[in-house]
Motif scaffolding. Structure first.
Motif, PDB file in Angstrom:
ATOM      1  N   ARG A 146       0.914  -1.149   0.033  1.00  0.00           N
ATOM      2  CA  ARG A 146       0.008  -0.013  -0.078  1.00  0.00           C
ATOM      3  C   ARG A 146       0.726   1.234   0.040  1.00  0.00           C
ATOM      4  O   ARG A 146       1.990   1.201   0.631  1.00  0.00           O
ATOM      5  N   LYS A 147       0.297   2.299  -0.706  1.00  0.00           N
ATOM      6  CA  LYS A 147       1.033   3.603  -0.459  1.00  0.00           C
ATOM      7  C   LYS A 147       0.833   4.246   1.182  1.00  0.00           C
ATOM      8  O   LYS A 147      -0.581   4.254   1.469  1.00  0.00           O
ATOM      9  N   TYR A 149       0.783   7.581   2.778  1.00  0.00           N
ATOM     10  CA  TYR A 149       0.942   9.066   3.060  1.00  0.00           C
ATOM     11  C   TYR A 149       1.410   9.779   4.267  1.00  0.00           C
ATOM     12  O   TYR A 149       0.405   9.501   5.067  1.00  0.00           O
ATOM     13  N   GLY A 189      -3.237   4.048   0.950  1.00  0.00           N
ATOM     14  CA  GLY A 189      -3.823   4.068  -0.674  1.00  0.00           C
ATOM     15  C   GLY A 189      -3.504   2.789  -1.491  1.00  0.00           C
ATOM     16  O   GLY A 189      -2.301   2.540  -1.225  1.00  0.00           O
ATOM     17  N   GLU A 190      -4.401   2.554  -2.183  1.00  0.00           N
ATOM     18  CA  GLU A 190      -3.799   1.408  -3.196  1.00  0.00           C
ATOM     19  C   GLU A 190      -2.986   1.501  -4.461  1.00  0.00           C
ATOM     20  O   GLU A 190      -3.299   2.812  -4.816  1.00  0.00           O
TER      21      GLU A 190
END
Length: 205
Positions: A146-147, A149, A189-190
């Motif tokens: 996953r990202k 942030y 985020g995906e």
């Protein structure tokens, strides 16, 4: 360093002999972090160092306190002529405390969100994947890429996210309202084109 003077290396039981060049009470704290041992760099001004740099300085000080004999303090930025700490020392000690706390939080985050494995070639493209030891964190789960942030960061970075069990940080004994691990964390985020529960993601060159 930070107003401390050390002379004798206990681990080698070395004593300074007559004729040896001895330190003259100069505080060159900054040079231990910057590596600048020029005349301009051999100073005690550390006010603009980052948290990580101040922690490096603290590690050096701990090393010397462990291996060398303490013989006195240098009058100047960190200690006054009365031998008492100055506001400058209090400021550095506060930075060390905040840096230690930031380091602890970063380690906790790494345990929760270990970095992904990554590879790239011009022929095959890129791949991000998770394993039980990716990011140097040994664990009993694999996770999915996953990202992540983070506030203030220009770009997200890839982390491995646990997909089962209660979310991290949930108090012990409370019922697990979800069985999705940390997938619902708001900072994640995906990756486009990667199946949501795949442990490996490939990208065309």
């Amino acid at each position: 360093m930070m107003g401390h003077t050390t002379l004798e290396l206990r681990s080698l039981n070395r004593r300074y002999q007559p004729g040896d060049r001895r330190p003259r009470g100069r505080d060159a704290s900054r040079a231990f972090v910057t590596g600048d041992y020029s005349e301009a760099g051999l100073v005690d001004d550390v006010a603009d160092l980052s948290f990580s740099e101040v922690l490096t300085l603290q590690n050096w000080l701990s090393f010397y306190e462990k291996n060398y004999k303490f013989v006195g303090r240098v009058t100047g930025k960190f200690y006054g002529e009365d031998g008492l700490p100055t506001p400058a020392l209090s400021h550095v000690e506060a930075m060390i405390s905040r840096g230690t706390e930031a380091s602890r939080r970063a380690l906790e985050e790494k345990q929760t969100f270990p970095p992904c494995n990554a590879e790239w070639s011009s022929r095959r493209g890129g791949r991000l994947w998770c394993s039980p030891e990716s990011g140097g964190v040994s664990r009993d789960w694999v996770g999915v890429p996953r990202k992540l942030y983070k506030p203030g960061a220009k770009e997200p970075h890839c982390v491995c996210v646990r997909t089962t069990g209660p979310p991290s940080g949930q108090a012990p004994g409370l019922p697990a309202y979800t069985n999705r691990g940390d997938l619902d964390h708001p900072g994640l985020g995906e990756y486009t084109g990667c199946p949501p529960l795949a442990s490996s993601c490939s990208f065309l060159p």
